[in-house]
Design an enzyme around this catalytic site. Structure first.
Site, PDB file in Angstrom:
ATOM      1  N   CYS A  57       0.835  -1.202   0.000  1.00  0.00           N
ATOM      2  CA  CYS A  57       0.000   0.000   0.000  1.00  0.00           C
ATOM      3  C   CYS A  57       0.876   1.262   0.000  1.00  0.00           C
ATOM      4  O   CYS A  57       0.654   2.186  -0.792  1.00  0.00           O
ATOM      5  CB  CYS A  57      -0.922   0.007   1.220  1.00  0.00           C
ATOM      6  SG  CYS A  57      -2.181   1.302   1.177  1.00  0.00           S
ATOM      7  N   CYS A  58       1.884   1.289   0.861  1.00  0.00           N
ATOM      8  CA  CYS A  58       2.807   2.430   0.900  1.00  0.00           C
ATOM      9  C   CYS A  58       3.525   2.582  -0.441  1.00  0.00           C
ATOM     10  O   CYS A  58       3.745   3.704  -0.911  1.00  0.00           O
ATOM     11  CB  CYS A  58       3.837   2.256   2.011  1.00  0.00           C
ATOM     12  SG  CYS A  58       3.189   2.469   3.695  1.00  0.00           S
TER      13      CYS A  58
ATOM     14  N   CYS B  98      -1.017   8.156   7.418  1.00  0.00           N
ATOM     15  CA  CYS B  98      -2.369   7.813   6.976  1.00  0.00           C
ATOM     16  C   CYS B  98      -3.195   7.321   8.169  1.00  0.00           C
ATOM     17  O   CYS B  98      -2.679   6.617   9.047  1.00  0.00           O
ATOM     18  CB  CYS B  98      -2.311   6.733   5.905  1.00  0.00           C
ATOM     19  SG  CYS B  98      -1.535   7.270   4.362  1.00  0.00           S
TER      20      CYS B  98
ATOM     21  N   CYS C 217      -3.297   3.558   9.384  1.00  0.00           N
ATOM     22  CA  CYS C 217      -2.044   2.998   9.881  1.00  0.00           C
ATOM     23  C   CYS C 217      -1.401   3.859  10.966  1.00  0.00           C
ATOM     24  O   CYS C 217      -0.207   3.725  11.248  1.00  0.00           O
ATOM     25  CB  CYS C 217      -1.063   2.816   8.719  1.00  0.00           C
ATOM     26  SG  CYS C 217      -1.620   1.617   7.490  1.00  0.00           S
TER      27      CYS C 217
ATOM     28  N   CYS D 164       7.806   3.993   5.656  1.00  0.00           N
ATOM     29  CA  CYS D 164       6.903   3.733   4.527  1.00  0.00           C
ATOM     30  C   CYS D 164       7.687   3.367   3.282  1.00  0.00           C
ATOM     31  O   CYS D 164       7.170   2.715   2.377  1.00  0.00           O
ATOM     32  CB  CYS D 164       6.017   4.948   4.273  1.00  0.00           C
ATOM     33  SG  CYS D 164       6.917   6.434   3.763  1.00  0.00           S
TER      34      CYS D 164
END
Length: 226
Positions: A108-109, A194, A197, A219
């Site tokens: 995702c990062c 975010c 997280c 990240c």
């Protein structure tokens, strides 16, 4: 040396470092998450380059408070704000891959932060950050002036003038210059990314312990391409 004079000396050193390194920089930018250290270094940079591009990673997962604060500072400081987004929207990514911030946070990062930033950085030669050694053990060897290689092979000068600053130094600078800070700090957050997280820190000695539920420290945007 008193606390105030020590803080002034730190700020003077950082500002002088920026002036020397930005004076002949052909295309400089600064990244900002609008956390305290990023806003402090941004305040300094604007004194030397008022229209420097300010890159913000608009991941689609930020706290509403972060976006509102970003917009407030951008308006009040007349920022040359550059919102950088991933190629897919959050809805498109979740439709194709599911909720990656739960199942594969590194992926995702990579999709929402690392890849978009590295594409954006390709247009610049100098990159200013608010990184500090005290933030994480993964940043213990951070240097004020480093060279950063993008996946394309392009090499940037990476400047981190607050390398040796403590959290207290950052907050003192903000207070001395009447800089309002992200309201989420008042709720107990110490490192803010975010929303899915980011949680309150579970280790009072580790300000980043509330990131990714402790599963990772970075990240990936500050990790060199290999």
């Amino acid at each position: 040396m008193t606390t105030a004079s020590a803080s002034d000396a730190l700020a003077l050193t950082a500002s002088s470092f920026l002036r020397e390194n930005l004076e002949h920089a052909q295309r400089a930018c600064i990244t900002s998450s609008f956390q305290a250290e990023d806003v402090a270094v941004l305040h300094m940079v604007l004194q030397h380059q008022p229209q420097i591009p300010v890159i913000f990673l608009e991941t689609g997962y930020h706290f509403p408070e972060t976006l509102a604060y970003r917009d407030r500072i951008a308006a009040e400081w007349n920022l040359n704000l550059v919102n950088v987004e991933a190629e897919q929207s959050v809805a498109e990514q979740e439709s194709q891959f599911g909720i990656l911030n739960q199942t594969a946070p590194d992926r995702c990062c990579g999709l929402r932060k690392v890849e978009p930033l590295f594409r954006a950085l390709g247009a610049y030669t100098t990159w200013v950050t608010g990184l500090r050694r005290q933030q994480s053990k993964s940043r213990a060897n951070l240097q004020p002036h480093e060279f950063f290689t993008l996946p394309t092979g392009k090499i940037l000068a990476k400047l981190s003038p607050l390398t040796e600053w403590t959290t207290r130094d950052v907050w003192q600078y903000a207070e001395q210059h009447s800089i309002p800070l992200l309201p989420l700090y008042e709720q107990g957050y110490t490192s803010i990314g975010c929303a899915p997280c980011t949680s309150l820190p579970f280790d009072e000695n580790d300000p980043r312990s509330g990131r990714w539920s402790g599963r990772k420290l970075e990240c990936g945007i500050h990790l060199q391409a290999h």
